[in-house]
Design a protein around this motif. Sequence first.
Motif, mmCIF file in Angstrom:
data_model
loop_
_atom_site.group_PDB
_atom_site.id
_atom_site.type_symbol
_atom_site.label_atom_id
_atom_site.label_comp_id
_atom_site.label_asym_id
_atom_site.label_seq_id
_atom_site.Cartn_x
_atom_site.Cartn_y
_atom_site.Cartn_z
ATOM 1 N N VAL A 1 -69.412 -71.365 -34.101
ATOM 2 C CA VAL A 1 -68.997 -71.280 -35.768
ATOM 3 C C VAL A 1 -67.965 -70.086 -35.796
ATOM 4 N N VAL A 2 -66.748 -70.459 -36.773
ATOM 5 C CA VAL A 2 -65.616 -69.621 -37.324
ATOM 6 C C VAL A 2 -66.034 -69.695 -38.979
ATOM 7 N N VAL A 3 -66.085 -68.258 -39.576
ATOM 8 C CA VAL A 3 -65.956 -68.645 -40.750
ATOM 9 C C VAL A 3 -65.385 -68.076 -41.543
ATOM 10 N N CYS A 4 -64.799 -67.545 -42.727
ATOM 11 C CA CYS A 4 -63.931 -67.038 -43.391
ATOM 12 C C CYS A 4 -64.345 -66.383 -44.497
ATOM 13 N N LEU A 5 -63.999 -64.990 -44.530
ATOM 14 C CA LEU A 5 -64.554 -64.514 -45.900
ATOM 15 C C LEU A 5 -63.452 -63.383 -46.232
ATOM 16 N N LYS A 6 -63.651 -63.128 -47.510
ATOM 17 C CA LYS A 6 -62.435 -63.057 -48.671
ATOM 18 C C LYS A 6 -63.674 -61.881 -49.236
ATOM 19 N N GLN A 7 -62.063 -60.818 -49.364
ATOM 20 C CA GLN A 7 -62.593 -58.929 -50.333
ATOM 21 C C GLN A 7 -62.333 -59.469 -51.472
ATOM 22 N N VAL A 8 -63.184 -59.413 -52.393
ATOM 23 C CA VAL A 8 -62.905 -59.360 -53.726
ATOM 24 C C VAL A 8 -63.130 -58.299 -54.776
ATOM 25 N N PRO A 9 -62.985 -58.074 -55.889
ATOM 26 C CA PRO A 9 -63.497 -57.162 -56.600
ATOM 27 C C PRO A 9 -64.580 -57.273 -56.868
ATOM 28 N N ALA A 10 -65.170 -56.895 -57.130
ATOM 29 C CA ALA A 10 -67.567 -56.606 -57.256
ATOM 30 C C ALA A 10 -66.675 -56.965 -58.826
ATOM 31 N N ARG A 11 -68.377 -58.384 -59.224
ATOM 32 C CA ARG A 11 -68.131 -58.592 -60.328
ATOM 33 C C ARG A 11 -68.381 -58.003 -61.730
ATOM 34 N N TRP B 1 -51.088 -58.959 -61.366
ATOM 35 C CA TRP B 1 -52.087 -58.826 -61.299
ATOM 36 C C TRP B 1 -53.003 -57.798 -61.473
ATOM 37 N N ILE B 2 -53.933 -57.336 -61.031
ATOM 38 C CA ILE B 2 -55.136 -56.377 -61.272
ATOM 39 C C ILE B 2 -54.463 -54.764 -60.879
ATOM 40 N N GLU B 3 -55.204 -53.541 -61.371
ATOM 41 C CA GLU B 3 -55.126 -52.549 -60.070
ATOM 42 C C GLU B 3 -56.652 -52.722 -59.166
ATOM 43 N N THR B 4 -56.352 -52.668 -58.081
ATOM 44 C CA THR B 4 -57.313 -52.984 -57.353
ATOM 45 C C THR B 4 -57.621 -51.853 -56.664
ATOM 46 N N PHE B 5 -56.927 -50.382 -56.997
ATOM 47 C CA PHE B 5 -58.279 -49.310 -56.436
ATOM 48 C C PHE B 5 -59.491 -49.170 -57.716
ATOM 49 N N ASP B 6 -59.385 -49.926 -58.707
ATOM 50 C CA ASP B 6 -60.895 -49.722 -59.351
ATOM 51 C C ASP B 6 -61.574 -50.790 -59.513
ATOM 52 N N ALA B 7 -61.340 -51.189 -58.498
ATOM 53 C CA ALA B 7 -62.728 -52.192 -58.320
ATOM 54 C C ALA B 7 -63.300 -52.852 -57.614
ATOM 55 N N VAL C 1 -43.394 -66.165 -45.858
ATOM 56 C CA VAL C 1 -43.684 -65.085 -47.241
ATOM 57 C C VAL C 1 -43.489 -65.683 -48.193
ATOM 58 N N GLU C 2 -42.927 -66.597 -48.434
ATOM 59 C CA GLU C 2 -41.991 -67.664 -49.432
ATOM 60 C C GLU C 2 -43.764 -67.797 -50.435
ATOM 61 N N PRO C 3 -43.372 -67.458 -51.011
ATOM 62 C CA PRO C 3 -44.688 -67.741 -52.244
ATOM 63 C C PRO C 3 -44.391 -69.190 -52.071
ATOM 64 N N ALA C 4 -46.249 -69.953 -52.403
ATOM 65 C CA ALA C 4 -46.419 -71.722 -53.021
ATOM 66 C C ALA C 4 -46.085 -71.535 -54.359
ATOM 67 N N GLN C 5 -47.006 -70.445 -54.616
ATOM 68 C CA GLN C 5 -47.612 -71.062 -55.882
ATOM 69 C C GLN C 5 -48.038 -69.386 -56.346
ATOM 70 N N LYS C 6 -46.911 -69.038 -57.844
ATOM 71 C CA LYS C 6 -46.935 -68.016 -58.188
ATOM 72 C C LYS C 6 -47.456 -67.058 -59.870
ATOM 73 N N ILE C 7 -48.395 -66.110 -59.787
ATOM 74 C CA ILE C 7 -48.223 -65.544 -60.960
ATOM 75 C C ILE C 7 -48.137 -65.827 -62.100
ATOM 76 N N ALA C 8 -46.766 -65.723 -62.706
ATOM 77 C CA ALA C 8 -46.092 -65.563 -63.527
ATOM 78 C C ALA C 8 -46.557 -64.042 -64.535
ATOM 79 N N LYS C 9 -48.200 -64.243 -64.666
ATOM 80 C CA LYS C 9 -48.042 -63.571 -65.903
ATOM 81 C C LYS C 9 -49.433 -63.393 -66.004
ATOM 82 N N LEU C 10 -50.705 -62.195 -65.965
ATOM 83 C CA LEU C 10 -51.957 -62.530 -65.970
ATOM 84 C C LEU C 10 -52.454 -62.012 -68.336
ATOM 85 N N TYR C 11 -52.908 -62.454 -68.502
ATOM 86 C CA TYR C 11 -53.421 -61.600 -69.591
ATOM 87 C C TYR C 11 -54.799 -61.779 -69.703
ATOM 88 N N ALA C 12 -55.161 -60.838 -71.080
ATOM 89 C CA ALA C 12 -56.743 -61.218 -71.619
ATOM 90 C C ALA C 12 -56.590 -62.449 -72.002
#
Lengths: 325, 256
Positions: free
Chosen positions: B3-13, B25-31, B213-224
């Motif tokens: 079995v292969v299992v794929c895992l992603k690292q994400v910011p803590a909930r 994107w978010i500031e990853t160092f405080d996530a 390395v070309e993105p297929a889709q792009k996050i143009a803007k992240l906002y509240a």
Amino acid sequence: MSVVVVIELQDGAIVPMSWEALVAGGTAADALGESLIAVALGSDLTAIEAQLSAKPVSEVVLLEHPLLERYTADGYVAALASAFAELKPKLALFPHTYQVRDFGPKLAARMGRAFVSDAVGLGVEDGRPVFVRQMFQGKFQADVTVEGEGTVFASIQSGSFRADVLVDGPASPLRRLDVALSADQIRTKPLERFRETAGAVDLSSAERIVSVGRGIKDPENLPLVEKLAAALGAEVAASRPICDNGWLPLERQVGSSGQTVAPKLYLALGISGAIQHVVGMKGSKTIVAVNKDASAPIFEIADYGIVGDLFEVAPALIEALERSS
Amino acid sequence: MDVVVCLKQVPARDAALRLSPAGNWIETFDASPEMNEPDAYALEEALRLKERHGGSVTAFSAGPPEAASVLREALAKGADAAVLIEGEGLEQADPLRTARLLAAGIRRKPFDLVLTGLQSDDAGFGQTGVVLAELLDVPHAAIVVEIAAEGDRLTVKQELEAGWFQKVEMTAPALLTIQSGINKVRYATLMGIKKARTKPLERIPAAELGVSVEPAQKIAKLYAPQKSKQTQMLTGSAKEQAEALVEKLRFEARVL
């Protein structure tokens, strides 16, 4: 070029979320100056022909084949990939259903394209679609664009567009496209659909609901929620993680994988407000959110918000209710 | 069963997230990163399949160098080997690119089953597994809540809308995306953590895999998020907040 909306059927009937995707498609087609095509798949679609062609579309395209009698990802992807090779849509939209989550991204990948899943908004800027979707559990929204040449794929979240603006009109032309499918292309065998419990709890008819999320921390704290529910004359419900942990039965879950509710009062205790939960309760008349995190997305849809510790607020509420009754 | 299992690292909930200066994107160092929760259920399911049927569990991740920590956690819980497809900024890769990278790595060795979580807690596209199945050319089922295996025959229970389910049969090799709550995830033991140090953790530079390395889709803007409602925030002590709320529910909203 065109905007294509793929209509979903269940037991031969059109799934209502398909209409919302069709409205999204119509808006985009107008802005892009493209025609709007509704596409449906099945073994025999005669029964829904009239219903579909009465909608404000330029054309209805039907993909019929005995092997499309029941949904399989392999069958749907093969049929739609060959139809799209002919239709060459600029934009292809789908309702964000469980079925689409199972095959939509696979179809896009086969065509070497991205799939923008779970869009809650869609606009057009400089002649290209821009999608709005939630990210980071609803803490942020993102504007998303698709890069490169070819079809832009996306799925539309429930409740993002209003289906009631669709008005039936004169019948649009119908076209059947040839579908080449063989049994050996289909590698999964779907068995019967079933429901686990008879749904002993019908939350959809509750007038008031107290719903609890991760903020409750421990199942030992649930009696506090039950006591508050009793004081309000409310049913107890929960967000997904609470039911995943087995703290409350699955039948009390509200959200995309649980029940959809619209009570007079929905009091969310310690629920952050991820989209999967919100789609199940945003139709509630009055929403109250209690959360210790002032930036929790649940506050965006709340009528009344309390930033605070639910272990202090809930007992205070019980007391206030008892005093005022 | 391998079995292969794929895992992603994400910011803590419960991490407080801030927007990055670029605004996409978010500031990853405080996530304070952690293993994506649905992936933790997929890992647990992989370990249980190995305990029932023998074979091996290999954990994969495509991410920045720091994502190695979720693979170490997987090794400590009982995975036999781990592979990190690494590249700076990969946490922002779109699902098609991530799936292409994972497919290039996974294809190197035979497997019976690939498991992924149904979605990530950060971008939440909920499609890397489904796309990966297409790229690996194996049958799949999304949002699985039960797996039964007999030889290479798999019968899985898929979750559908509003309390409906469906069983689906297929033959391995296959890919399944796992719904949260399918099992109770284990904790790593001290012994497990110790043993993990001797297990292989291979690092493959993403650049070596020949994936665009070309993105297929792009996050143009992240906002509240924009508010859809006027929310009245009730302030004061818990007692004051509670009294104000009861008052408002009774006389303003009239729902009591």
